[in-house]
Design an enzyme around this catalytic site. Sequence first.
Site, PDB file in Angstrom:
ATOM      1  N   PRO A   1       0.229  -7.248  -2.492  1.00  0.00           N
ATOM      2  CG  PRO A   1      -1.884  -6.818  -3.094  1.00  0.00           C
ATOM      3  CD  PRO A   1      -0.661  -7.210  -3.693  1.00  0.00           C
ATOM      4  CB  CYS A   2      -0.690 -11.939   0.587  1.00  0.00           C
ATOM      5  SG  CYS A   2       0.600 -11.028   1.663  1.00  0.00           S
ATOM      6  CG  HIS A   3      -2.468  -6.288   2.715  1.00  0.00           C
ATOM      7  ND1 HIS A   3      -2.015  -6.736   1.667  1.00  0.00           N
ATOM      8  CD2 HIS A   3      -3.966  -5.183   2.817  1.00  0.00           C
ATOM      9  CE1 HIS A   3      -1.870  -5.196   0.980  1.00  0.00           C
ATOM     10  NE2 HIS A   3      -2.729  -5.073   1.424  1.00  0.00           N
TER      11      HIS A   3
END
Length: 283
Positions: free
Chosen positions: A251-253
Site C-alpha cells: 500500500p504505497c498509497h
Amino acid sequence: MMTQNAVYDLTAASRDYPRVTAALNYLGESWRDHPDLDAAARAAGLSPHHFQRIFTRWVGVSPKRYVGALAHAEARDAIDEGASVLDAAFEAGLSGPGRLHDLFIAHEAVTPGDAKRRGAGLSFTWGVAPTPFGDGVFLIAPRGLSALAFADPDAETASQDLMARYPAADYGRDDAMARDWSDRIFTGGGGPIPLALYGTPWQRQVWRALLTIPPGETTTYKAIAGQVCTPKASRAVGAAVGANPVSWLIPCHRVLAGDGRLTGYHWGVERKRAMLVYEAMSA
C-alpha cells in the site's frame, strides 16, 4: 501511525532492549553459521522459550526468520553483483543451491536463478480486468502476482512498463485469469495472495515496511525512512516506494508527504485519494 509493535508495552520493550540488542549483535556476527535457538538464547542470557517470545515481540519476526532475512539479503546482493547461484549460496552460509532456492521462495517467491536471469525461461501471463479504481493490468508469474498497475494511459502502455521488469521472460495475455486475480484481491475470495516480486534488498525492505501500515491509516516518507534506517533517507524511500510493482496490496498509497499532501503516486493523485477514501469507508 501504529507500528507492528504498537500493542507492545513500552515499559516491557525498554526492559527487553538490552537482551534483544545482545541477541542482534550475536546474530549479526554469526548468522552465516545459522545458529540454533539455544545458541541465540544463550547470547541473550535467557531460556530458549523466553528468548523466542521476547525477540519475536520486539523485532517483529522470529529469530529463525531474522537469520533467514540476513542470508537472503546477502545472497541477493551477491546475485545482483553477478555471482553464480552456487557462489551466492556459499556467500550466504548455505550448504548449496537447494537451500538458497528455499530461502528465496520464502522471502520473495522468486528463485535465485529467476532473479539472476531477469525472468529468462519464465512464462508470465498478463491481462486486464476491472478493479474499484479503473481497469487494472495484472502481471502473473507461475508462483504468484508479480505486478498490479492501472491502465494509464492505456493497457498496452501499462503492460509494457510491467514487462520491462522481467525483460527476458515470455508473455501471453489472458484477461480471464486477470479477472480471477482481481476478484481474489478486491472481493476477498481465495485466501492469501501470493506475490512473486523482484527488487533490490533496499526496495524489498521498504515494501515490507509499507505492509505494516494498517488499512485506513497513513504515514510519511520520513516515518518509513526512520523505520527502515534513518529519517534522512526519505528521498531514497520515495524512490523505492515509487518502484513498488504491486499497487493496493503493497500500500504505497498510504504514504503522504511530510505536510500531509497527496504526492508521489505513480498512478495519479486522484487515484491515491480514491484509494484512501475507499479504505476509510470500508474500515
